[in-house]
Design an enzyme around this catalytic site. Structure first.
Site, short mmCIF file in Angstrom:
data_model
loop_
_atom_site.label_atom_id
_atom_site.label_comp_id
_atom_site.label_asym_id
_atom_site.label_seq_id
_atom_site.Cartn_x
_atom_site.Cartn_y
_atom_site.Cartn_z
N CYS A 1 0.84 -1.20 0.00
CA CYS A 1 0.00 0.00 0.00
C CYS A 1 0.88 1.25 0.00
CB CYS A 1 -0.89 -0.03 1.25
SG CYS A 1 -1.68 1.53 1.65
N CYS B 1 -2.99 -2.67 6.34
CA CYS B 1 -3.25 -1.37 6.97
C CYS B 1 -4.63 -1.37 7.63
CB CYS B 1 -3.11 -0.22 5.97
SG CYS B 1 -4.12 -0.36 4.50
#
Length: 181
Positions: free
Chosen positions: A73, A144
């Site tokens: 990410c 995340c």
């Protein structure tokens, strides 16, 4: 990649979180992280089209391929991983199956967001294979979301992009979504 800069950054990071980069367990960490970066970010600067130049004649084929993937990410530099499903209707020519996997890998091996990874893959296939249409579906779990913030392990994000004959064709879209579920 600049291995020396990565190693310096890792040392500063370790100091920043209150660690001693010179303690025994961390001595080789800057080097290990720099070597890891060349693996997981190896798609930077690569052209996905390099894998799609060799094609083979195929008539009346439709294809769905499932590929395991991982990426990082770009917002938190944490991994996300899952499966990519590529469905395409060739226009007389197909690429080797491994070439499709390598194509998605080029885009996945960059700091990335899933939505962009999905679109980049579909666009590369349309540009280089010139199929009648392509649909790319990616389902992934984002660390995340799992490790920080809302901390929801097992949450999956599903993205899809349709190009060519798949666009605005609910029947084709639903057929692919039913097959990949």
């Amino acid at each position: 990649m600049d291995k020396e800069k990565i190693e310096q950054a890792v040392r500063l990071f370790l100091e920043g979180i209150g660690e001693d980069p010179n303690r025994e367990g961390l001595l080789g960490t800057p080097d290990r992280v720099a070597r890891m970066c060349s693996e997981i970010y190896g798609g930077l600067g690569q052209d996905a089209g390099q894998y799609l130049h060799t094609t083979f004649e195929a008539k009346n084929n439709e294809l769905i391929l499932e590929i395991d993937l991982y990426s990082v990410c770009e917002h938190h530099l944490l991994p996300f991983y899952g499966k990519a499903h590529i469905a395409y209707i060739p226009d007389g020519r197909v690429a080797g199956l491994s070439k499709l996997a390598r194509t998605i890998e080029v885009f996945a091996k960059r700091p990335q967001i899933q939505e962009q990874l999905t679109a980049q893959t579909a666009d590369a296939l349309m540009e280089h294979l010139k199929p009648k249409g392509v649909m790319v579906v990616i389902e992934a779990e984002h660390m995340c979301m799992t490790m920080r913030g809302v901390r929801k392990p097992g949450t999956k994000t599903l993205t899809y992009v349709c190009r060519g004959v798949f666009e605005n064709n609910d029947e084709l879209i639903n057929r692919v979504l039913m097959m990949v579920r």
